[in-house]
Write a protein that holds these residues in place. Structure first.
Motif, PDB file in Angstrom:
ATOM      1  N   LEU A  11      31.897   4.507 -60.872  1.00 21.59           N
ATOM      2  CA  LEU A  11      33.100   5.324 -60.775  1.00 21.59           C
ATOM      3  C   LEU A  11      33.153   6.416 -61.829  1.00 21.59           C
ATOM      4  O   LEU A  11      33.835   7.410 -61.663  1.00 21.59           O
ATOM      5  N   GLU A  12      32.435   6.263 -62.909  1.00 19.66           N
ATOM      6  CA  GLU A  12      32.408   7.279 -63.955  1.00 19.66           C
ATOM      7  C   GLU A  12      31.271   8.266 -63.735  1.00 19.66           C
ATOM      8  O   GLU A  12      31.162   9.248 -64.445  1.00 19.66           O
ATOM      9  N   GLY A  13      30.403   8.013 -62.769  1.00 21.41           N
ATOM     10  CA  GLY A  13      29.232   8.848 -62.557  1.00 21.41           C
ATOM     11  C   GLY A  13      29.513  10.040 -61.672  1.00 21.41           C
ATOM     12  O   GLY A  13      30.653  10.461 -61.494  1.00 21.41           O
ATOM     13  N   ASP A  14      28.436  10.585 -61.120  1.00 21.19           N
ATOM     14  CA  ASP A  14      28.557  11.741 -60.252  1.00 21.19           C
ATOM     15  C   ASP A  14      27.538  11.638 -59.120  1.00 21.19           C
ATOM     16  O   ASP A  14      26.846  10.628 -58.984  1.00 21.19           O
ATOM     17  N   ALA A  15      27.460  12.676 -58.324  1.00 19.49           N
ATOM     18  CA  ALA A  15      26.542  12.669 -57.183  1.00 19.49           C
ATOM     19  C   ALA A  15      25.094  12.506 -57.637  1.00 19.49           C
ATOM     20  O   ALA A  15      24.286  11.894 -56.929  1.00 19.49           O
ATOM     21  N   ASP A  16      24.750  13.018 -58.809  1.00 20.47           N
ATOM     22  CA  ASP A  16      23.382  12.866 -59.320  1.00 20.47           C
ATOM     23  C   ASP A  16      23.013  11.398 -59.495  1.00 20.47           C
ATOM     24  O   ASP A  16      21.864  11.004 -59.256  1.00 20.47           O
ATOM     25  N   ASP A  17      23.972  10.576 -59.919  1.00 19.54           N
ATOM     26  CA  ASP A  17      23.718   9.147 -60.103  1.00 19.54           C
ATOM     27  C   ASP A  17      23.401   8.470 -58.766  1.00 19.54           C
ATOM     28  O   ASP A  17      22.504   7.633 -58.684  1.00 19.54           O
ATOM     29  N   ILE A  18      24.154   8.821 -57.728  1.00 23.65           N
ATOM     30  CA  ILE A  18      23.909   8.229 -56.410  1.00 23.65           C
ATOM     31  C   ILE A  18      22.577   8.733 -55.854  1.00 23.65           C
ATOM     32  O   ILE A  18      21.818   7.978 -55.256  1.00 23.65           O
ATOM     33  N   ALA A  39      28.357   6.118 -47.920  1.00 24.38           N
ATOM     34  CA  ALA A  39      29.803   5.938 -47.789  1.00 24.38           C
ATOM     35  C   ALA A  39      30.100   4.944 -46.675  1.00 24.38           C
ATOM     36  O   ALA A  39      29.301   4.764 -45.757  1.00 24.38           O
ATOM     37  N   ASP A  40      31.236   4.323 -46.762  1.00 26.74           N
ATOM     38  CA  ASP A  40      31.687   3.372 -45.744  1.00 26.74           C
ATOM     39  C   ASP A  40      32.520   4.130 -44.712  1.00 26.74           C
ATOM     40  O   ASP A  40      33.733   3.962 -44.626  1.00 26.74           O
ATOM     41  N   GLU A  41      31.863   5.010 -43.973  1.00 29.52           N
ATOM     42  CA  GLU A  41      32.511   5.849 -42.964  1.00 29.52           C
ATOM     43  C   GLU A  41      31.747   5.716 -41.655  1.00 29.52           C
ATOM     44  O   GLU A  41      30.530   5.565 -41.659  1.00 29.52           O
ATOM     45  N   ASP A  42      32.444   5.823 -40.542  1.00 29.39           N
ATOM     46  CA  ASP A  42      31.801   5.708 -39.230  1.00 29.39           C
ATOM     47  C   ASP A  42      30.879   6.873 -38.918  1.00 29.39           C
ATOM     48  O   ASP A  42      29.905   6.716 -38.193  1.00 29.39           O
ATOM     49  N   GLU A  43      31.173   8.062 -39.434  1.00 33.14           N
ATOM     50  CA  GLU A  43      30.457   9.269 -39.037  1.00 33.14           C
ATOM     51  C   GLU A  43      29.357   9.708 -40.003  1.00 33.14           C
ATOM     52  O   GLU A  43      28.884  10.842 -39.920  1.00 33.14           O
ATOM     53  N   ILE A  44      28.914   8.822 -40.913  1.00 34.29           N
ATOM     54  CA  ILE A  44      27.782   9.185 -41.765  1.00 34.29           C
ATOM     55  C   ILE A  44      26.570   9.394 -40.866  1.00 34.29           C
ATOM     56  O   ILE A  44      26.475   8.787 -39.792  1.00 34.29           O
ATOM     57  N   PHE A  45      25.651  10.287 -41.299  1.00 33.78           N
ATOM     58  CA  PHE A  45      24.479  10.507 -40.452  1.00 33.78           C
ATOM     59  C   PHE A  45      23.233  10.779 -41.282  1.00 33.78           C
ATOM     60  O   PHE A  45      23.304  11.174 -42.438  1.00 33.78           O
ATOM     61  N   CYS A  46      22.098  10.548 -40.620  1.00 36.77           N
ATOM     62  CA  CYS A  46      20.796  10.720 -41.239  1.00 36.77           C
ATOM     63  C   CYS A  46      19.863  11.311 -40.191  1.00 36.77           C
ATOM     64  O   CYS A  46      19.854  10.857 -39.041  1.00 36.77           O
ATOM     65  N   ILE A  47      19.085  12.306 -40.600  1.00 42.53           N
ATOM     66  CA  ILE A  47      18.078  12.889 -39.722  1.00 42.53           C
ATOM     67  C   ILE A  47      16.757  12.871 -40.485  1.00 42.53           C
ATOM     68  O   ILE A  47      16.624  13.523 -41.520  1.00 42.53           O
ATOM     69  N   HIS A  48      15.810  12.086 -39.979  1.00 42.78           N
ATOM     70  CA  HIS A  48      14.480  12.035 -40.580  1.00 42.78           C
ATOM     71  C   HIS A  48      13.656  13.192 -40.016  1.00 42.78           C
ATOM     72  O   HIS A  48      13.946  13.678 -38.918  1.00 42.78           O
ATOM     73  N   SER A  89      33.095  16.938 -53.528  1.00 46.80           N
ATOM     74  CA  SER A  89      31.895  16.942 -52.695  1.00 46.80           C
ATOM     75  C   SER A  89      30.764  17.660 -53.414  1.00 46.80           C
ATOM     76  O   SER A  89      31.002  18.458 -54.332  1.00 46.80           O
ATOM     77  N   ALA A  90      29.558  17.344 -53.011  1.00 46.31           N
ATOM     78  CA  ALA A  90      28.377  17.988 -53.580  1.00 46.31           C
ATOM     79  C   ALA A  90      27.310  18.064 -52.495  1.00 46.31           C
ATOM     80  O   ALA A  90      27.177  17.152 -51.674  1.00 46.31           O
ATOM     81  N   THR A 114      18.475  17.884 -47.255  1.00 41.37           N
ATOM     82  CA  THR A 114      19.817  18.225 -47.700  1.00 41.37           C
ATOM     83  C   THR A 114      20.624  16.947 -47.746  1.00 41.37           C
ATOM     84  O   THR A 114      20.719  16.233 -46.738  1.00 41.37           O
ATOM     85  N   ASN A 115      21.151  16.629 -48.915  1.00 39.50           N
ATOM     86  CA  ASN A 115      21.964  15.442 -49.125  1.00 39.50           C
ATOM     87  C   ASN A 115      23.389  15.876 -49.420  1.00 39.50           C
ATOM     88  O   ASN A 115      23.613  16.720 -50.288  1.00 39.50           O
ATOM     89  N   VAL A 116      24.354  15.301 -48.703  1.00 41.38           N
ATOM     90  CA  VAL A 116      25.760  15.643 -48.889  1.00 41.38           C
ATOM     91  C   VAL A 116      26.475  14.408 -49.423  1.00 41.38           C
ATOM     92  O   VAL A 116      26.352  13.316 -48.858  1.00 41.38           O
ATOM     93  N   TYR A 117      27.216  14.597 -50.506  1.00 37.70           N
ATOM     94  CA  TYR A 117      27.926  13.511 -51.170  1.00 37.70           C
ATOM     95  C   TYR A 117      29.425  13.805 -51.189  1.00 37.70           C
ATOM     96  O   TYR A 117      29.823  14.955 -51.343  1.00 37.70           O
ATOM     97  N   HIS A 118      30.228  12.752 -51.056  1.00 37.24           N
ATOM     98  CA  HIS A 118      31.686  12.858 -51.202  1.00 37.24           C
ATOM     99  C   HIS A 118      32.129  11.849 -52.245  1.00 37.24           C
ATOM    100  O   HIS A 118      31.551  10.766 -52.362  1.00 37.24           O
ATOM    101  N   ARG A 119      33.166  12.199 -52.964  1.00 35.50           N
ATOM    102  CA  ARG A 119      33.762  11.256 -53.914  1.00 35.50           C
ATOM    103  C   ARG A 119      34.742  10.404 -53.125  1.00 35.50           C
ATOM    104  O   ARG A 119      35.678  10.906 -52.522  1.00 35.50           O
ATOM    105  N   THR A 120      34.508   9.108 -53.113  1.00 34.28           N
ATOM    106  CA  THR A 120      35.334   8.169 -52.361  1.00 34.28           C
ATOM    107  C   THR A 120      36.059   7.245 -53.333  1.00 34.28           C
ATOM    108  O   THR A 120      35.877   7.348 -54.548  1.00 34.28           O
ATOM    109  N   ALA A 121      36.818   6.314 -52.791  1.00 33.50           N
ATOM    110  CA  ALA A 121      37.510   5.333 -53.632  1.00 33.50           C
ATOM    111  C   ALA A 121      36.514   4.461 -54.397  1.00 33.50           C
ATOM    112  O   ALA A 121      36.833   3.912 -55.449  1.00 33.50           O
ATOM    113  N   GLN A 122      35.285   4.332 -53.883  1.00 32.77           N
ATOM    114  CA  GLN A 122      34.239   3.547 -54.546  1.00 32.77           C
ATOM    115  C   GLN A 122      33.363   4.396 -55.459  1.00 32.77           C
ATOM    116  O   GLN A 122      32.390   3.913 -56.011  1.00 32.77           O
TER     117      GLN A 122
END
Length: 150
Positions: A11-18, A39-48, A89-90, A114-122
């Protein structure tokens, strides 16, 4: 779906930590640690590279389990990154060095992700990973950034 414990939470970190935790899990072939970065979201996605859009944690997990099925024969290291960071977001555009073990000889290629990060409750979490195939030699960057700052 089996939920991963939130092992990557900082919780004290940032997107770089994740991002560091995500690539560490990739290098180790550790699906649980890798999924804890998402993230614990239904719409997360990954494209290899060269693959379809994979939506949702269960489907994303399955693609990484398949990737690691041969004893984790795919490894990726972030070499260079360009980052855009906002309050909650980052976006990181990463040049990945990817090593694939085919037989006894590793093959190296470059991937642009391309990695997209959001700050969530976790804390910060990955919501999108989109990787495009590169070349077998290091990708040269093209930029219109001025050579001299005024």
């Amino acid at each position: 779906m089996r939920k991963s414990k939130i092992q990557a939470a900082n919780l004290e970190g940032d997107a770089d930590d994740i991002e560091a935790a995500f690539y560490d899990a990739l290098q180790r072939g550790d699906v649980d640690r890798l999924m804890a970065c998402w993230a614990d979201e239904d719409e997360i996605f990954c494209i290899h590279p060269g693959g379809p859009r994979v939506v949702g944690a269960t489907a994303i997990r399955a693609t990484f389990e398949a990737m690691f099925a041969d004893g984790g024969s795919v490894r990726a290291w972030p070499e260079r990154a360009r980052k855009i960071v906002a309050v909650a977001s980052a976006v990181h555009n990463v040049l990945e060095r990817v090593e694939v073990l085919a037989g006894t000889t590793p093959s190296v290629a470059w991937v642009i992700a391309t990695n997209v990060y959001h700050r969530t409750a976790q804390g910060w979490r990955l919501v999108a990973h989109h990787a495009s195939p590169g070349t077998t030699s290091e990708i040269q960057e093209v930029s219109d950034a001025p050579a001299v700052l005024h």
